[in-house]
Design a protein around this motif. Structure first.
Motif: not given
Length: 110
Positions: A51-67, A69-77
């Protein structure tokens, strides 16, 4: 600058959404936030290798560093290809007739 980040981890199903607020150390990654949220235990169907993940609707890798007030999203297929779904909607509208199309063709609108 704060040493703690305030983030949310979100996973949405068709019938419900799970939103978990977290405080994490600065420099935390998306994967660390997801693990800390407990969503992997709550929803065993989540497979981070597929599954893909992202922050505020933008795809990011799992090792991306957070800022902060970020909202981490797990996307369903996707269950349906978006192009196929759009084509089905267009065909349905054509079969039923479009209100907008009838408005332009009616004599009253001239």
């Amino acid at each position: 600058m704060s040493t703690l980040l305030s983030v949310e981890v979100c996973y949405a199903l068709p019938q419900a959404q799970t939103l978990v607020p977290l405080s994490l150390p600065a420099g935390s990654t998306l994967e660390q936030a997801i693990v800390a949220s407990g969503l992997l235990q709550r929803h065993p169907e989540i497979d981070l290798t597929k599954q893909k993940v992202g922050v505020f609707g933008k795809l990011k890798p799992l090792d991306a560093v957070l800022a902060d007030r970020d909202r981490v999203e797990i996307y369903r297929p996707l269950t349906v290809d978006p192009k196929t779904a759009r084509q089905r909607r267009v065909e349905k509208t054509r079969r039923e007739g479009s209100i907008e199309g009838r408005k332009w063709l009616s004599k009253d609108s001239r």
